[in-house]
Write a protein that holds these residues in place. Structure first.
Motif, short mmCIF file in Angstrom:
data_model
loop_
_atom_site.label_atom_id
_atom_site.label_comp_id
_atom_site.label_asym_id
_atom_site.label_seq_id
_atom_site.Cartn_x
_atom_site.Cartn_y
_atom_site.Cartn_z
N ARG A 22 23.28 116.31 -5.63
CA ARG A 22 21.84 116.56 -5.70
C ARG A 22 21.25 115.72 -6.82
O ARG A 22 21.92 115.34 -7.75
CB ARG A 22 21.54 118.04 -5.87
N ASN A 23 19.95 115.47 -6.75
CA ASN A 23 19.29 114.63 -7.74
C ASN A 23 18.96 115.35 -9.03
O ASN A 23 19.04 114.79 -10.10
CB ASN A 23 18.01 114.02 -7.16
N ASN A 24 18.55 116.61 -8.92
CA ASN A 24 18.10 117.35 -10.09
C ASN A 24 18.03 118.83 -9.76
O ASN A 24 18.31 119.23 -8.63
CB ASN A 24 16.72 116.84 -10.54
N ILE A 25 17.65 119.64 -10.73
CA ILE A 25 17.43 121.06 -10.47
C ILE A 25 15.94 121.28 -10.23
O ILE A 25 15.10 120.48 -10.64
CB ILE A 25 17.93 121.93 -11.64
N SER A 26 15.63 122.39 -9.59
CA SER A 26 14.23 122.71 -9.31
C SER A 26 13.56 123.28 -10.55
O SER A 26 14.23 123.68 -11.51
CB SER A 26 14.14 123.73 -8.17
#
Length: 69
Positions: A22-26
Motif C-alpha cells: 500500500r502507498n500510505n495509511i488513511s
C-alpha cells in the motif's frame, strides 16, 4: 513503519507495511495511531513490564555485530 517514542530507550512499533502492499495509511488510521501513541507513551515502567510478561507486548531486540563482540 509507524512507531511511537519519546525516550531514547523505549520505542513502540505500531504498524508496518511494505510499500508494494500500500502507498500510505488513511487519515482515520493516522488518527487512531496518534491516539494509541499518546496512551502508550503514558505507560510507566511497571505497566510496560506487566504488558510484556502477560504477552500483550512483545519485545523486539536489535541484534547487531556490535552486540556479539
Amino acid at each position: 513503519m509507524i512507531v511511537a517514542t519519546k525516550k531514547v530507550d523505549r520505542w513502540f512499533f505500531l504498524y508496518g507495511f511494505g510499500k508494494n502492499e500500500r502507498n500510505n495509511i488513511s487519515d482515520k488510521e493516522l488518527e487512531i495511531f496518534q491516539e494509541m501513541a499518546v496512551d502508550l507513551l503514558k505507560l510507566n515502567d511497571r505497566q510496560v513490564d506487566l504488558a510484556l510478561s502477560s504477552g500483550e507486548f512483545v519485545e523486539v531486540i536489535n541484534e547487531t555485530k556490535e552486540n556479539h563482540q
